[in-house]
Enzyme design. Structure first.
Site, PDB file in Angstrom:
ATOM      1  N   SER A  56       0.785  -1.240   0.000  1.00  0.00           N
ATOM      2  CA  SER A  56       0.000   0.000   0.000  1.00  0.00           C
ATOM      3  C   SER A  56       0.815   1.287   0.000  1.00  0.00           C
ATOM      4  O   SER A  56       0.329   2.336   0.408  1.00  0.00           O
ATOM      5  CB  SER A  56      -0.950   0.000   1.198  1.00  0.00           C
ATOM      6  OG  SER A  56      -0.294  -0.401   2.382  1.00  0.00           O
TER       7      SER A  56
ATOM      8  N   GLY B 192      -0.242   3.266  -5.659  1.00  0.00           N
ATOM      9  CA  GLY B 192      -1.327   2.676  -6.428  1.00  0.00           C
ATOM     10  C   GLY B 192      -2.627   2.496  -5.671  1.00  0.00           C
ATOM     11  O   GLY B 192      -3.019   3.328  -4.847  1.00  0.00           O
TER      12      GLY B 192
ATOM     13  N   TYR C 144      -0.632 -14.435 -14.121  1.00  0.00           N
ATOM     14  CA  TYR C 144      -1.277 -13.412 -13.287  1.00  0.00           C
ATOM     15  C   TYR C 144      -2.770 -13.704 -13.143  1.00  0.00           C
ATOM     16  O   TYR C 144      -3.322 -13.696 -12.038  1.00  0.00           O
ATOM     17  CB  TYR C 144      -1.059 -12.032 -13.908  1.00  0.00           C
ATOM     18  CG  TYR C 144      -1.840 -10.925 -13.241  1.00  0.00           C
ATOM     19  CD1 TYR C 144      -1.407 -10.383 -12.034  1.00  0.00           C
ATOM     20  CD2 TYR C 144      -2.993 -10.401 -13.831  1.00  0.00           C
ATOM     21  CE1 TYR C 144      -2.120  -9.357 -11.425  1.00  0.00           C
ATOM     22  CE2 TYR C 144      -3.706  -9.374 -13.231  1.00  0.00           C
ATOM     23  CZ  TYR C 144      -3.265  -8.856 -12.025  1.00  0.00           C
ATOM     24  OH  TYR C 144      -3.974  -7.843 -11.410  1.00  0.00           O
TER      25      TYR C 144
END
Length: 264
Positions: A15, A18, A154
């Protein structure tokens, strides 16, 4: 609107920039005590100071840990206080053709994107059940449903997150604990922004032209035909982390601009 989040304590993995940073910012504005996380102490310290300046809140601290390193994750978990809200946001991505994704890449993506949330939830979820209140949100992706052919590894991890999230939600039955997933669409975060800039330089075109081409050729089903802003994801996460969202549990919540062509 008062989301009744004041004095709750939240931990957000990944965190310092983004989407995770935007969630931290949104939480702080709602009076949440926020613990952020990044891979290095320097980036964490910088993000903490920036958040204090932008929100006017001092209720933010940070713990450095690299989620690809089990020892560091264990140290982080040991340092956590009682957590009311867990946001599993840590993750990595990289475009790569399937034949070039080796075994190490598959395991690396699973380790960071999936095991990070599992390890944190394994520690925090039972305590939420004991207190009969808590919120866990996995930041998945539209790629969990719309598997991108340019980074299948992903997409696989994002699908796995949905399975873990729903499974935990089943274990929360009859309590005031909820576990949900948020599925962001293509979002102009720091990493994606750099990717777009690189494409623009390589193609000798503008960033606006890259964005137009991306949604015309790679994500044509998007209804908004643009990259989402990180604040749009953070707004949704903040609401679903609140007591006001008590009726939503075990859900995969789409914030992807209508990219997934489905009514459910």
């Amino acid at each position: 609107m008062d989301l009744n989040l004041k004095n709750k304590t939240a931990f957000i993995s990944g965190s310092t920039a983004g989407i995770g940073y935007a969630i931290a910012e949104s939480f702080l504005k709602e009076g949440v005590n926020v613990i952020i996380n990044g891979r290095s102490k320097d980036t964490v310290d910088t993000a903490v100071e920036d958040l204090k300046k932008t929100t006017g809140s001092n209720s933010v601290s940070g713990i450095a840990a690299d989620f690809s390193k089990v020892d560091e994750v264990n140290d982080l978990i040991a340092a956590l206080p009682q957590i009311d809200i867990l946001i599993n946001n840590a993750g990595i991505f990289e475009p790569k053709s399937f034949e070039e994704i080796n075994d190490e890449d598959w395991f690396r993506f699973f380790e960071v994107n999936v095991m990070s949330g599992i390890r944190l939830s394994r520690h925090i979820f039972p305590k939420m059940l004991e207190n009969n209140w808590g919120r866990i949100i996995f930041i998945s992706s539209e790629s969990a449903v719309f598997i991108p052919d340019e980074m299948i590894h992903y997409g696989m991890t994002k699908t796995a997150q949905l399975g873990v999230s729903r499974g935990l939600a089943e274990l929360s039955k009859g309590t005031n604990v909820t576990v949900n997933s948020i599925l962001p669409g293509p979002t102009k975060s720091k990493g994606v922004g750099g990717f777009i800039e690189d494409l623009a330089k390589k193609g000798n075109i503008t960033i606006a032209e890259v964005e137009e081409d991306f949604f015309k050729n790679m994500r044509p089903t998007s209804l908004i035909q643009r990259f989402l802003d990180v604040s749009e994801i953070a707004n949704a996460v903040t609401y679903y982390s609140s007591p006001l969202a008590s009726g939503t549990n075990g859900a995969a919540i789409r914030v992807e601009g209508g990219l997934i062509r489905s009514i459910l």
